[in-house]
Write a protein that holds these residues in place. Structure first.
Motif, PDB file in Angstrom:
ATOM      1  N   ARG A   1       7.595  20.153  14.039  1.00 38.92           N
ATOM      2  CA  ARG A   1       6.888  20.691  12.866  1.00 38.92           C
ATOM      3  C   ARG A   1       7.677  20.251  11.633  1.00 38.92           C
ATOM      4  N   GLY A   2       7.163  19.250  10.943  1.00 37.88           N
ATOM      5  CA  GLY A   2       7.876  18.721   9.783  1.00 37.88           C
ATOM      6  C   GLY A   2       9.247  18.206  10.180  1.00 37.88           C
ATOM      7  N   MET A   3      10.279  18.774   9.543  1.00 31.96           N
ATOM      8  CA  MET A   3      11.651  18.331   9.825  1.00 31.96           C
ATOM      9  C   MET A   3      12.250  19.037  11.044  1.00 31.96           C
ATOM     10  N   HIS A   4      11.507  19.995  11.592  1.00 30.83           N
ATOM     11  CA  HIS A   4      12.030  20.761  12.721  1.00 30.83           C
ATOM     12  C   HIS A   4      11.525  20.174  14.040  1.00 30.83           C
ATOM     13  N   ALA A   5      12.436  19.968  14.964  1.00 32.82           N
ATOM     14  CA  ALA A   5      12.015  19.465  16.277  1.00 32.82           C
ATOM     15  C   ALA A   5      12.945  20.020  17.352  1.00 32.82           C
ATOM     16  N   VAL A   6      12.373  20.274  18.497  1.00 34.10           N
ATOM     17  CA  VAL A   6      13.172  20.669  19.663  1.00 34.10           C
ATOM     18  C   VAL A   6      12.590  19.996  20.904  1.00 34.10           C
ATOM     19  N   ASP A   7      13.421  19.860  21.913  1.00 30.59           N
ATOM     20  CA  ASP A   7      12.934  19.453  23.228  1.00 30.59           C
ATOM     21  C   ASP A   7      12.983  20.674  24.140  1.00 30.59           C
ATOM     22  N   ILE A   8      12.079  20.710  25.080  1.00 27.08           N
ATOM     23  CA  ILE A   8      12.009  21.834  26.026  1.00 27.08           C
ATOM     24  C   ILE A   8      12.145  21.270  27.435  1.00 27.08           C
ATOM     25  N   HIS A   9      13.135  21.793  28.167  1.00 29.12           N
ATOM     26  CA  HIS A   9      13.416  21.301  29.513  1.00 29.12           C
ATOM     27  C   HIS A   9      13.378  22.452  30.523  1.00 29.12           C
ATOM     28  N   MET A  10      13.132  22.099  31.773  1.00 24.92           N
ATOM     29  CA  MET A  10      13.117  23.109  32.847  1.00 24.92           C
ATOM     30  C   MET A  10      14.409  23.053  33.652  1.00 24.92           C
TER      31      MET A  10
END
Lengths: 138, 257
Positions: free
Chosen positions: B82-91
């Protein structure tokens, strides 16, 4: 008596699920004195049996519902980016027999519960409220 | 209610679906792992993040990591931006503890983008360094009882203790990044609801998503709802259960047709 009825239903389930259903019904049976006290309802054998029976059925419903909806909602959430899901060695898609069987199982259970006016109890989380409602309906 | 009649119907029902129940029994833990990562993804989607899924080998098959073993690049990952915000999601991500060299495995790891390698490197990849873990979620197939909550607070203390002390971290919560979250299929038992309600006053930035299966079904009808937060702080969904039940039966019957 109703724990015996739950036992008979659980007897048809795999051991792990049977243990879940019976264990949950027993935990509600153990809590009956508090439930009746909090509900302000006079305890009768019939009401106690109905409460324990409903507890076992609620657990069965929860197993059916959660397993179907988690998969159904996962497919919905993954949208067009994903066509199938691999869980360990099992591959599941919207068209796979396992998903179809889960849907049929859940629909079958819902029909039984709806036909026998039990569905509302599945949605109630408070046994105090269930006890009050059962007492009113007698 | 005639217990004898319903009991016989349910015995026949259980017998009729015995094979499916056997499959459920062997798969339900893995399905819950899938449900948890999708729940986290939908939290970010509801917060206005764009979601991109990366599957191994560029396929359209979402591969669920069901335990701590295995390299992360052999499983699917989700990127939320979202705009400048980013994350990765892992299991089932292995991550270094905050206090020592201990290595833990979180059910869902929310990480800085690109911090988990996307392929095999020259040296063996053991775990994610703690500083790259933004947050995490754990999932349990239990009712929420006080000792389960205490155990989760202990996990947060070992892995992300910053969420346990003031000042409250900005940018985490409803519509924002997810703080450490305990996802549970069951409901609150005894006094556990009261314990959770006291967390904000104690500056514990911890979210508890009880009744997770209900939440997922509830959030499904509207993409702007996070399945990990109710509409408000009342702790209950604002839905008409009768309408929800009717819709549920209609949907299942429609799918069968």
């Amino acid at each position: 008596m109703s724990l015996a009825a739950i036992d008979r239903i659980a007897h048809e389930l795999p051991q792990r699920l049977a243990d879940d259903v019976i264990g949950y019904a027993r935990s509600v049976q153990a809590a009956l004195p508090d439930i009746f006290l909090e509900a302000g309802v006079r305890r009768t054998e019939e009401l106690a049996n109905q409460l324990v029976f409903i507890a076992g059925v609620k657990k069965l419903y929860s197993i059916s519902s959660s397993n179907y909806w988690i998969l159904a909602n996962s497919f919905h959430a993954l949208r067009e980016q994903v066509t199938e899901v691999r869980l360990g060695s099992t591959v599941i898609s919207r068209q796979s027999p396992y998903f179809r069987d889960l849907r049929e199982l859940h629909a079958d259970l819902l029909r039984i519960l709806a036909d026998n006016e039990l569905f509302d109890f599945m949605e109630l989380t408070s046994y105090t409220e269930i006890a009050r409602r059962l007492a009113r309906e007698r | 209610m005639n217990v004898d009649v319903v009991s016989k119907l349910l015995e026949r029902f259980a017998r009729r679906h015995r094979t499916t129940f056997s499959q459920i029994s062997s798969r339900q833990s893995m399905q819950l792992e899938l449900g948890a990562v999708i729940g986290v993804q939908e939290h970010y989607r509801a917060g206005g993040f764009d979601i991109q899924i990366t599957n191994p080998h560029g396929s359209s098959q979402f591969v669920v990591k069901t335990n701590a073993k295995g390299a992360p690049w052999n499983y699917s990952r989700i990127c939320a931006v979202r705009g400048m915000h980013a994350v990765d999601i892992h299991m089932n991500l292995t991550v270094r503890g905050a206090h020592d060299d201990g290595i833990y495995c979180v059910d869902v790891g929310i990480t800085s983008p690109g911090s988990v390698p996307g392929g095999k490197g020259k040296s063996k990849w053991l775990c994610l360094e703690n500083k790259h873990l933004r947050s995490f979620a754990e999932v349990k197939r239990l009712v929420v009882y006080p000792m389960l909550l205490a155990q989760f607070v202990g996990i947060v203390h070992e892995i992300k203790p910053r969420f346990l002390r003031p000042p409250t971290r900005n940018g985490f919560g409803r519509g924002e990044h997810l703080p450490p979250t305990l996802i549970v299929l069951g409901h609150y038992s005894s006094n556990s609801g009261g314990i959770v309600r006291s967390y904000p006053k104690r500056n514990l930035q911890i979210n508890v998503a009880e009744n997770f299966d209900v939440r997922v079904a509830w959030a499904r009808s509207e993409a702007t709802r996070s399945p990990l937060y109710w509409d408000d702080d009342s702790g209950t969904p604002r839905i008409d259960s009768k309408k929800a039940a009717d819709a549920l039966i209609a949907e299942l019957e429609g799918a069968e047709a």
